[in-house]
Design a protein around this motif. Structure first.
Motif, PDB file in Angstrom:
ATOM      1  N   VAL A 229      89.341  64.257  -7.940  1.00  0.00           N
ATOM      2  CA  VAL A 229      88.446  63.856  -6.930  1.00  0.00           C
ATOM      3  C   VAL A 229      88.374  64.109  -5.573  1.00  0.00           C
ATOM      4  O   VAL A 229      89.698  63.803  -4.944  1.00  0.00           O
ATOM      5  CB  VAL A 229      87.282  62.673  -7.464  1.00  0.00           C
ATOM      6  CG1 VAL A 229      86.290  62.527  -6.406  1.00  0.00           C
ATOM      7  CG2 VAL A 229      87.128  62.727  -8.660  1.00  0.00           C
ATOM      8  N   ARG A 230      88.294  65.183  -4.403  1.00  0.00           N
ATOM      9  CA  ARG A 230      88.874  65.410  -3.626  1.00  0.00           C
ATOM     10  C   ARG A 230      87.578  64.585  -2.104  1.00  0.00           C
ATOM     11  O   ARG A 230      87.789  63.991  -1.322  1.00  0.00           O
ATOM     12  CB  ARG A 230      89.277  66.824  -3.567  1.00  0.00           C
ATOM     13  CG  ARG A 230      90.380  66.852  -3.853  1.00  0.00           C
ATOM     14  CD  ARG A 230      91.223  66.370  -3.001  1.00  0.00           C
ATOM     15  NE  ARG A 230      92.651  66.989  -4.102  1.00  0.00           N
ATOM     16  CZ  ARG A 230      93.044  68.522  -3.561  1.00  0.00           C
ATOM     17  NH1 ARG A 230      92.503  69.492  -1.964  1.00  0.00           N
ATOM     18  NH2 ARG A 230      94.382  68.624  -3.934  1.00  0.00           N
ATOM     19  N   GLN A 231      86.154  65.065  -2.864  1.00  0.00           N
ATOM     20  CA  GLN A 231      85.572  64.433  -2.152  1.00  0.00           C
ATOM     21  C   GLN A 231      84.660  63.863  -2.895  1.00  0.00           C
ATOM     22  O   GLN A 231      83.763  64.768  -4.079  1.00  0.00           O
ATOM     23  CB  GLN A 231      84.482  65.761  -1.689  1.00  0.00           C
ATOM     24  CG  GLN A 231      85.028  66.093  -0.413  1.00  0.00           C
ATOM     25  CD  GLN A 231      84.735  67.335   0.276  1.00  0.00           C
ATOM     26  OE1 GLN A 231      83.625  68.476   0.105  1.00  0.00           O
ATOM     27  NE2 GLN A 231      83.931  67.071   1.469  1.00  0.00           N
ATOM     28  N   PRO A 266      81.126  66.209   3.149  1.00  0.00           N
ATOM     29  CA  PRO A 266      81.331  65.039   3.335  1.00  0.00           C
ATOM     30  C   PRO A 266      83.092  64.540   4.057  1.00  0.00           C
ATOM     31  O   PRO A 266      83.329  65.402   3.530  1.00  0.00           O
ATOM     32  CB  PRO A 266      80.952  63.859   2.296  1.00  0.00           C
ATOM     33  CG  PRO A 266      80.406  64.582   0.953  1.00  0.00           C
ATOM     34  CD  PRO A 266      80.291  65.751   1.815  1.00  0.00           C
ATOM     35  N   ALA A 267      83.327  63.346   4.187  1.00  0.00           N
ATOM     36  CA  ALA A 267      84.660  62.984   3.968  1.00  0.00           C
ATOM     37  C   ALA A 267      85.521  63.803   2.854  1.00  0.00           C
ATOM     38  O   ALA A 267      84.975  63.732   1.952  1.00  0.00           O
ATOM     39  CB  ALA A 267      85.550  62.201   4.262  1.00  0.00           C
ATOM     40  N   GLY A 268      86.732  63.857   3.368  1.00  0.00           N
ATOM     41  CA  GLY A 268      87.548  64.967   1.472  1.00  0.00           C
ATOM     42  C   GLY A 268      88.845  65.645   1.903  1.00  0.00           C
ATOM     43  O   GLY A 268      88.690  66.072   0.466  1.00  0.00           O
ATOM     44  N   VAL A 269      88.045  66.683   3.054  1.00  0.00           N
ATOM     45  CA  VAL A 269      88.939  68.341   2.845  1.00  0.00           C
ATOM     46  C   VAL A 269      90.352  67.612   2.730  1.00  0.00           C
ATOM     47  O   VAL A 269      90.594  67.054   2.549  1.00  0.00           O
ATOM     48  CB  VAL A 269      87.783  68.446   3.965  1.00  0.00           C
ATOM     49  CG1 VAL A 269      86.388  69.108   3.826  1.00  0.00           C
ATOM     50  CG2 VAL A 269      88.331  67.612   5.320  1.00  0.00           C
ATOM     51  N   GLY A 270      91.245  69.336   2.501  1.00  0.00           N
ATOM     52  CA  GLY A 270      91.775  69.764   2.442  1.00  0.00           C
ATOM     53  C   GLY A 270      92.508  68.528   3.773  1.00  0.00           C
ATOM     54  O   GLY A 270      93.571  68.755   3.550  1.00  0.00           O
ATOM     55  N   LYS A 271      91.905  69.977   4.795  1.00  0.00           N
ATOM     56  CA  LYS A 271      93.058  69.309   5.925  1.00  0.00           C
ATOM     57  C   LYS A 271      92.682  68.127   6.338  1.00  0.00           C
ATOM     58  O   LYS A 271      93.768  67.446   7.349  1.00  0.00           O
ATOM     59  CB  LYS A 271      92.116  70.133   7.372  1.00  0.00           C
ATOM     60  CG  LYS A 271      92.417  69.921   8.621  1.00  0.00           C
ATOM     61  CD  LYS A 271      91.616  70.182   9.774  1.00  0.00           C
ATOM     62  CE  LYS A 271      92.761  70.107  11.280  1.00  0.00           C
ATOM     63  NZ  LYS A 271      91.500  71.423  11.976  1.00  0.00           N
TER      64      LYS A 271
END
Length: 302
Positions: A229-231, A266-271
């Motif tokens: 889970v990233r976002q 929402p927040a949690g992108v790779g960058k």
């Protein structure tokens, strides 16, 4: 109703998901074979322009097919079709909203959230489908990133739309991945080139008609990369909600049936990770939005 676009026997078609089955109703075949209606749209955008009457026409076709005695003739298993984006080609560029979630703005280094709407566009050539294998664009970027988003599908022409009437102009919703080449975006100091590499806007799997999502401001968005889970966000955190987005955009750009608005990520992108973690060959990205489904894409070397 969940409506999808697909190819079967080299023909572009559309239809509703068969309830409780992994199949789609071939409504064009129903109409052609049984001649149920005086007329029926031949493309998804023509249908969307009819508004709720389009949904009623589809329901009528399905009702007749179910009583036809050859019902299985009009059902196509998902295993036999080629999935397309629900909107295979938008009338104009895909309209996108930047920094519409405060936490995402912060992870991108923006100290104060923008007080006004930030809009950019993606070329229609970026459109791709659920389960389509996508390129990582080696040689063009080494910073390909994911952004899971709720996408709004416009249902009728409108300009200068009052906010209180905005939902009247929406046909439904789908899922989008606003894939971005961060290095190109930073180098050019604008969005379009870094957002418009081929096949960097997969959408799907369905358009869900707005009657099934009465409140688009309370939907969970979850993005997973290779199962991690990233976002994990909620559309209730948008700084500019859907009705305000539609209204503001329409005061500058007339909206047409089939136009798609990406509402921000929402927040949690790779960058935003430390260190950044960008998409690489072999990765699988899954974006789920409650009430719509899951958009899945695998990435490979181009």
């Amino acid at each position: 109703m969940k409506i999808l676009s697909f190819k079967f026997n080299n023909q572009v078609k559309f239809g509703p998901k068969v309830k409780k089955e992994e199949a789609v109703w071939d409504v064009l075949a129903i109409q052609e074979t049984l001649q149920v209606l005086p007329s029926f749209p031949q493309t998804i955008i023509e249908g969307i322009a009819l508004g709720y009457d389009f949904v009623e026409k589809i329901r009528r076709l399905v009702e007749v097919a179910e009583k036809s005695g050859v019902v299985e003739k009009f059902k196509l298993p998902f295993s036999k079709i080629e999935w397309l984006s629900p909107i295979p080609r938008t009338p104009k560029n895909i309209i996108c909203v930047a920094k519409n979630y405060d936490e995402h703005a912060k992870e991108m280094g923006v100290e104060a959230a923008p007080s006004d709407l930030v809009i950019f566009t993606k070329s229609p050539t970026t459109i791709a489908a659920d389960h389509e294998v996508l390129p990582v664009h080696e040689g063009k970027t080494d910073s390909l990133d994911y952004e899971g988003e709720l996408a709004v599908v416009i249902g009728k022409f409108g300009k200068d739309i009052p906010e209180k009437l905005a939902y009247d102009y929406i046909f439904g919703y789908t899922i989008a991945n606003d894939i971005t080449a961060r290095d190109i975006q930073q180098r050019h100091q604008q969005y379009f080139l870094g957002k418009s590499l081929d096949a960097t806007c997969p959408m799907g799997p369905y358009i869900v008609t707005k009657d099934e999502i009465p409140n688009p401001q309370n939907l969970t968005i979850v993005t997973k990369v290779n199962g991690e889970v990233r976002q994990n966000g909620n559309t209730g955190d948008m700084m500019f909600p859907v009705d305000r987005l539609v209204s503001i955009i329409s005061h500058h750009v007339p909206l047409e049936p089939g136009d798609v608005i990406l509402t921000g990520t929402p927040a949690g992108v790779g960058k935003g990770m430390n260190p950044p973690q960008f998409i690489k060959a072999g990765d699988e990205v899954k974006i789920s939005i409650e009430g719509i489904g899951t958009l899945t894409n695998r990435f490979e070397s181009n």
